[in-house]
Enzyme design. Structure first.
Site, PDB file in Angstrom:
ATOM      1  N   GLY A   1       0.748  -1.299   0.007  1.00 48.11           N
ATOM      2  CA  GLY A   1      -0.007   0.074  -0.017  1.00 48.11           C
ATOM      3  C   GLY A   1       0.904   1.210  -0.023  1.00 48.11           C
TER       4      GLY A   1
ATOM      5  N   THR B   1     -12.303   0.607   2.757  1.00 45.84           N
ATOM      6  CA  THR B   1     -13.344   1.123   3.773  1.00 45.84           C
ATOM      7  C   THR B   1     -14.601   1.328   2.831  1.00 45.84           C
ATOM      8  OG1 THR B   1     -11.854   2.183   5.240  1.00 45.84           O
ATOM      9  CG2 THR B   1     -14.001   2.750   5.384  1.00 45.84           C
TER      10      THR B   1
ATOM     11  N   GLU C   1      -6.884  14.181   3.078  1.00 47.64           N
ATOM     12  CA  GLU C   1      -7.333  13.060   3.825  1.00 47.64           C
ATOM     13  C   GLU C   1      -6.501  12.923   4.972  1.00 47.64           C
ATOM     14  OE1 GLU C   1      -6.728   8.298   3.208  1.00 47.64           O
ATOM     15  OE2 GLU C   1      -6.767   9.328   1.574  1.00 47.64           O
ATOM     16  N   ARG C   2      -4.984  13.507   4.950  1.00 46.84           N
ATOM     17  CA  ARG C   2      -4.335  13.216   6.232  1.00 46.84           C
ATOM     18  C   ARG C   2      -4.654  14.320   7.141  1.00 46.84           C
ATOM     19  NH1 ARG C   2       0.752  11.874   2.021  1.00 46.84           N
ATOM     20  NH2 ARG C   2      -0.107   9.378   2.203  1.00 46.84           N
TER      21      ARG C   2
ATOM     22  N   GLN D   1      -2.059  13.967  42.956  1.00 48.68           N
ATOM     23  CA  GLN D   1      -1.187  14.910  42.251  1.00 48.68           C
ATOM     24  C   GLN D   1      -0.804  14.041  40.846  1.00 48.68           C
ATOM     25  OE1 GLN D   1       2.825  16.478  43.244  1.00 48.68           O
ATOM     26  NE2 GLN D   1       1.899  18.195  42.922  1.00 48.68           N
TER      27      GLN D   1
ATOM     28  N   GLN E   1      -6.110   4.192  31.378  1.00 45.48           N
ATOM     29  CA  GLN E   1      -5.451   3.791  32.667  1.00 45.48           C
ATOM     30  C   GLN E   1      -6.015   4.439  33.966  1.00 45.48           C
ATOM     31  OE1 GLN E   1      -2.695   1.724  33.098  1.00 45.48           O
ATOM     32  NE2 GLN E   1      -2.356   1.979  35.077  1.00 45.48           N
TER      33      GLN E   1
ATOM     34  N   GLY F   1      -8.752   2.577  35.769  1.00 51.26           N
ATOM     35  CA  GLY F   1      -8.425   1.434  36.248  1.00 51.26           C
ATOM     36  C   GLY F   1      -9.226   0.204  35.465  1.00 51.26           C
TER      37      GLY F   1
ATOM     38  N   GLU G   1       5.708   6.289   8.822  1.00 51.83           N
ATOM     39  CA  GLU G   1       6.890   6.095   8.281  1.00 51.83           C
ATOM     40  C   GLU G   1       6.914   6.746   7.057  1.00 51.83           C
ATOM     41  OE1 GLU G   1       5.227   3.350   9.571  1.00 51.83           O
ATOM     42  OE2 GLU G   1       6.552   3.080  11.201  1.00 51.83           O
TER      43      GLU G   1
HETATM   44  C1  LIG Z   1      -8.876  -0.130   8.686  1.00 52.30           C
HETATM   45  C2  LIG Z   1      -8.376   0.210   7.162  1.00 52.30           C
HETATM   46  C3  LIG Z   1      -9.058   0.908   6.331  1.00 52.30           C
HETATM   47  C4  LIG Z   1      -8.177   1.488   5.114  1.00 52.30           C
HETATM   48  N1  LIG Z   1      -9.068   1.994   4.179  1.00 52.30           N
HETATM   49  C5  LIG Z   1      -8.384   2.067   2.832  1.00 52.30           C
HETATM   50  C6  LIG Z   1      -9.470   2.671   1.827  1.00 52.30           C
HETATM   51  O1  LIG Z   1     -10.507   2.776   2.183  1.00 52.30           O
HETATM   52  N2  LIG Z   1      -8.679   2.501   0.720  1.00 52.30           N
HETATM   53  C7  LIG Z   1      -7.475   2.242   0.356  1.00 52.30           C
HETATM   54  O2  LIG Z   1      -6.927   2.310  -0.853  1.00 52.30           O
HETATM   55  N3  LIG Z   1      -6.533   2.001   1.566  1.00 52.30           N
HETATM   56  C8  LIG Z   1      -7.107   1.914   2.765  1.00 52.30           C
HETATM   57  N4  LIG Z   1      -6.462   1.174   3.781  1.00 52.30           N
HETATM   58  C9  LIG Z   1      -4.986   0.863   3.499  1.00 52.30           C
HETATM   59  C10 LIG Z   1      -4.012   1.565   4.210  1.00 52.30           C
HETATM   60  O3  LIG Z   1      -3.859   2.926   3.580  1.00 52.30           O
HETATM   61  C11 LIG Z   1      -2.515   0.855   3.996  1.00 52.30           C
HETATM   62  O4  LIG Z   1      -2.898  -0.462   4.763  1.00 52.30           O
HETATM   63  C12 LIG Z   1      -1.268   1.670   4.366  1.00 52.30           C
HETATM   64  O5  LIG Z   1      -1.139   2.824   3.367  1.00 52.30           O
HETATM   65  C13 LIG Z   1      -0.294   0.870   4.603  1.00 52.30           C
HETATM   66  O6  LIG Z   1       0.059   0.158   3.351  1.00 52.30           O
HETATM   67  P1  LIG Z   1       0.307  -1.549   3.611  1.00 52.30           P
HETATM   68  O7  LIG Z   1      -0.862  -1.995   4.773  1.00 52.30           O
HETATM   69  O8  LIG Z   1       0.341  -2.151   2.492  1.00 52.30           O
HETATM   70  O9  LIG Z   1       1.616  -1.649   4.425  1.00 52.30           O
HETATM   71  P2  LIG Z   1       3.044  -1.680   3.517  1.00 52.30           P
HETATM   72  O10 LIG Z   1       3.326  -0.774   2.641  1.00 52.30           O
HETATM   73  O11 LIG Z   1       3.378  -3.243   3.277  1.00 52.30           O
HETATM   74  O12 LIG Z   1       4.025  -1.454   5.082  1.00 52.30           O
HETATM   75  C14 LIG Z   1       4.419  -2.249   5.992  1.00 52.30           C
HETATM   76  C15 LIG Z   1       5.205  -1.354   6.909  1.00 52.30           C
HETATM   77  O13 LIG Z   1       6.522  -1.062   6.283  1.00 52.30           O
HETATM   78  C16 LIG Z   1       6.654   0.509   6.510  1.00 52.30           C
HETATM   79  N5  LIG Z   1       7.322   1.048   5.041  1.00 52.30           N
HETATM   80  C17 LIG Z   1       6.830   0.594   4.005  1.00 52.30           C
HETATM   81  N6  LIG Z   1       7.580   1.628   3.198  1.00 52.30           N
HETATM   82  C18 LIG Z   1       8.550   2.150   3.777  1.00 52.30           C
HETATM   83  C19 LIG Z   1       9.395   2.928   3.594  1.00 52.30           C
HETATM   84  N7  LIG Z   1       9.663   3.551   2.178  1.00 52.30           N
HETATM   85  N8  LIG Z   1      10.396   3.489   4.557  1.00 52.30           N
HETATM   86  C20 LIG Z   1       9.963   3.436   5.553  1.00 52.30           C
HETATM   87  N9  LIG Z   1       8.904   2.287   6.166  1.00 52.30           N
HETATM   88  C21 LIG Z   1       8.224   1.813   5.200  1.00 52.30           C
HETATM   89  C22 LIG Z   1       5.252   0.961   6.643  1.00 52.30           C
HETATM   90  O14 LIG Z   1       5.178   2.260   7.367  1.00 52.30           O
HETATM   91  C23 LIG Z   1       4.794  -0.226   7.507  1.00 52.30           C
HETATM   92  O15 LIG Z   1       5.174   0.013   8.902  1.00 52.30           O
HETATM   93  C24 LIG Z   1      -6.921   0.760   5.039  1.00 52.30           C
HETATM   94  C25 LIG Z   1      -6.192   0.244   5.861  1.00 52.30           C
HETATM   95  C26 LIG Z   1      -7.000  -0.271   7.123  1.00 52.30           C
HETATM   96  C27 LIG Z   1      -6.218  -0.894   7.871  1.00 52.30           C
END
Ligand SMILES: Cc1cc2nc3c(=O)[nH]c(=O)nc-3n(C[C@H](O)[C@H](O)[C@H](O)COP(=O)(O)OP(=O)(O)OC[C@H]3O[C@@H](n4cnc5c(N)ncnc54)[C@H](O)[C@@H]3O)c2cc1C
Length: 386
Positions: A130, A157, A240-241, A277, A334, A337, A365
């Site tokens: 992703g 989602t 979005e962010r 405190q 926390q 309790g 990341e």
């Molecule tokens: C509940 C939920 C809802 C979501 N809804 C949507 C949605 O509606 N539409 C959609 O498109 N997506 C959606 N997502 C997906 C979400 O945006 C991705 O899970 C996210 O972008 C991370 O991608 P990934 O899970 O493939 O992790 P990965 O890309 O496989 O990453 C795994 C780990 O490696 C780290 N990593 C990867 N590349 C680097 C780098 N270059 N440097 C350092 N660290 C790195 C990441 O930070 C992470 O810790 C959803 C996810 C969840 C869990």
């Protein structure tokens, strides 16, 4: 300084609406993992899905602080899953429709989305990764006046119940960023299948893996221009962010308010525990952290509303606000309790719902990579849509 009298009136009426129409159903939806259809239509009737949308398509064309209030109030009813289903529909898929769709596509999908009659989802993430958006493998091959889509998406989602899907796919698989385009795909198209995923939190929202097996769509379902999909996605990430940053400060603020009330009533050693405190200082720290993020997020919302392209600031907002929310909610639990650990009290759900903050919509990341490129290397990002 950001809110007018009209904003306050909107907040009050939306808060009352949520208490009356949504809160009585939340526990059921959390348990079932499904949000009943009637509430989407009620949101539509009230205009809540069209706050920032053009009047021509049924929207209210209001400033971003109405959206901010919408997001904050959704967090206060403590179902991250319900909130996500609503804001994802209104601000993920609909942002693409608003910015990139033709007039005909807007009439077909945007207007019913604003009315709550059609639900949408945004499909970017794939099972193979992703974070590396440009590395996606789903393809859209042009054939006559159609595109044929093949591939799969995950963690989407509203991926089960949506009536249409906004899908990113490679129109030129040899290219990375420049080979990507965005489409609207009707759920009725043949070859789409979805599987519901079980997850830690956001339990009321449906999250799905979706596969596309030779799905044929009309060529006019291309949104914007071919090859510009990556730029569109990145541009919408700013909102979005920031949304995820705002959500984070709002749920953390709710947690602090709840904890203050609780420690004012709970007794130990012959006094209410808010006299200790250690706990008072903990609350002081928590409240300070929430305020710092909230004020920052408000100021970035103002700049985004004024048309500034806040890539770095929105990344910073999400990075720190989501971390802050996890910490504050952990501490709030926390303070309760053993009751904090119980489902009858709000903190258990809030803790698990909060955890997605640093993952979805760009992991912490990846956000640090963007921020580092901008502050260390002086990289500048330009909007693709003026
Ligand atoms: C509940 C939920 C809802 C979501 N809804 C949507 C949605 O509606 N539409 C959609 O498109 N997506 C959606 N997502 C997906 C979400 O945006 C991705 O899970 C996210 O972008 C991370 O991608 P990934 O899970 O493939 O992790 P990965 O890309 O496989 O990453 C795994 C780990 O490696 C780290 N990593 C990867 N590349 C680097 C780098 N270059 N440097 C350092 N660290 C790195 C990441 O930070 C992470 O810790 C959803 C996810 C969840 C869990």
């Amino acid at each position: 300084m950001y809110f007018t009298e009209e904003h306050h009136i909107f907040r009050k009426s939306f808060r009352e609406f949520l208490q009356k129409e949504v809160v009585p159903h939340i526990n059921k939806w959390e348990k079932d993992g499904t949000i009943e259809r009637f509430i989407w239509e009620k949101f539509g009737e009230m205009g809540y899905f069209g706050l920032n949308q053009p009047e021509e398509y049924g929207g209210l064309n209001l400033d971003l602080f109405y959206t901010l209030i919408f997001l904050e109030e959704l967090q206060r009813i403590n179902s991250g899953g319900f909130a996500a289903a609503m804001w994802a529909h209104a601000y993920l898929n609909m942002s693409h429709l608003k910015a990139e769709a033709s007039h005909e596509i807007k009439q077909k999908y945007l207007t019913p989305s604003i009315e709550g009659k059609k639900i949408g989802c945004l499909c970017i993430t794939e099972p193979f990764g992703g974070s590396d958006v440009a590395g996606m493998r789903t393809t859209a091959t042009k054939k006559g006046n159609t595109y044929i889509i093949n591939g799969s998406k995950t963690f989407i989602t509203n991926g089960i119940y949506s009536d249409y899907l906004i899908v990113s796919a490679k129109t030129n698989p040899k290219e990375k960023h420049k080979g990507m385009s965005i489409f609207v795909v009707d759920r009725t198209a043949k070859g789409i299948s979805s599987t519901k995923l079980d997850k830690l939190g956001w339990r009321a929202s449906d999250t799905a893996e979706i596969s596309f097996d030779n799905v044929v769509i009309p060529a006019e379902n291309l949104l914007g221009e071919e090859g510009k999909g990556f730029g569109y996605i990145m541009q919408h990430f700013a909102l979005e962010r920031l949304i995820m940053g705002i959500n984070a400060h709002a749920r953390a603020e709710f947690a602090v308010e709840y904890a203050i009330k609780y420690i004012g009533e709970r007794e130990a050693f012959g006094t209410t525990i808010n006299k200790f405190q250690a706990l008072r200082h903990k609350i002081a720290e928590m409240a300070s952290k929430v305020d710092m993020c909230k004020e920052y997020n408000y100021s970035i919302a103002k700049r985004l509303n004024d048309g500034v392209y806040v890539v770095k600031e929105a990344s910073m907002s999400k990075l720190l606000s989501t971390k802050m929310a996890d910490e504050v909610i952990y501490d709030a639990l926390q303070l309760l309790g053993g009751y904090g650990y119980m489902e009858d009290y709000p903190m258990a759900r809030m803790l698990r719902d909060s955890r997605i903050g640093s993952i979805g919509g760009g992991t912490s990341e990846i956000l640090k990579e963007i921020i580092a490129k901008m502050v260390i290397d002086g990289k500048d990002y330009k909007p693709i849509i003026k």
